[in-house]
Design an enzyme around this catalytic site. Structure first.
Site, PDB file in Angstrom:
ATOM      1  N   TYR A 110      14.320 -19.273  13.818  1.00 22.42           N
ATOM      2  CA  TYR A 110      13.265 -20.177  14.279  1.00 22.42           C
ATOM      3  C   TYR A 110      13.680 -21.629  14.080  1.00 22.42           C
ATOM      4  CZ  TYR A 110       8.540 -22.070  14.926  1.00 22.42           C
ATOM      5  OH  TYR A 110       7.449 -22.765  15.374  1.00 22.42           O
ATOM      6  N   LYS A 114      14.217 -24.339  17.220  1.00 21.75           N
ATOM      7  CA  LYS A 114      13.396 -25.541  17.379  1.00 21.75           C
ATOM      8  C   LYS A 114      14.244 -26.810  17.344  1.00 21.75           C
ATOM      9  CE  LYS A 114       9.423 -23.657  18.001  1.00 21.75           C
ATOM     10  NZ  LYS A 114       8.670 -23.856  19.254  1.00 21.75           N
TER      11      LYS A 114
END
Length: 207
Positions: A110, A114
């Site tokens: 994650y 991002k």
């Protein structure tokens, strides 16, 4: 859909953003339904938690990148190409995360996805500025409730983490030197954002 129906024509499309084919089909249908595009918000994201990189399943890693990063790439490429072809200004927004600036344990996929979204935004912002297409990223802190965060954490157990990271940053330039911090000065509980506060940031960037 009902929530926004008072704003005009609203249509919901079911799309697998990890699939280039599914995104392309939705794009063609939206183009048929609306005729043109003005704003794209890359908002889809998943965050499977609890994986140490030493034992991280490859399929989970790939799925996170496919949804969070590749989905944004597919949509941005399609909408951007259409805006350029029409010689029309537009706004493309990436919903990233505070994970862009603050790493969290056992969330390597994650965090990487991002941060990569911001890199994509910055690079394309340099390329498409000459077409009057703005690219921005909104990096919220914790938002409750969402599909990822079902329940708000207890004030006692997680206050330290969210006191230091629950802030919202709007990146309005491709350059690190010209970042604009959109800071919400409220008490700790208000720093756990709700979706309406993030919507306000989106309107801010679009305008």
């Amino acid at each position: 859909v009902d929530q926004f129906s008072n704003l005009g024509k609203v249509i919901y499309y079911k799309v697998d953003v990890a699939s280039e084919e599914s995104v392309g089909e939705a794009f063609l249908q939206a183009e048929k339904d609306f005729g043109t595009f003005d704003v794209l918000v890359n908002n889809a994201g998943i965050d499977p938690k609890g994986y140490d990189l030493s034992t991280h399943p490859t399929d989970v890693w790939q799925k996170v990148l496919d949804v969070n990063l590749n989905g944004s790439f597919y949509l941005t490429r399609l909408i951007g190409a259409e805006l350029i072809k029409e010689k029309k200004p537009g706004s493309i927004i990436f919903i990233t995360s505070i994970h862009t600036y603050q790493a969290f344990p056992n969330e390597a996929a994650y965090d990487a996805s991002k941060l990569a979204m911001v890199g994509l935004m910055r690079s394309v912002a340099l390329d498409w500025g000459k077409y009057n297409i703005r690219l921005n990223a909104i990096a919220p802190g914790a938002i409750y409730p969402t599909g990822i965060n079902k329940e708000e954490p207890s004030k006692e157990s997680e206050r330290t983490i969210f006191d230091s990271t629950a802030r919202m940053i709007v990146l309005t330039s491709a350059s690190f030197s010209f970042e604009y911090a959109y800071q919400v000065y409220q008490d700790w509980l208000s720093k756990i954002y709700n979706d309406k506060e993030v919507e306000s940031a989106k309107y801010f960037v679009c305008n």
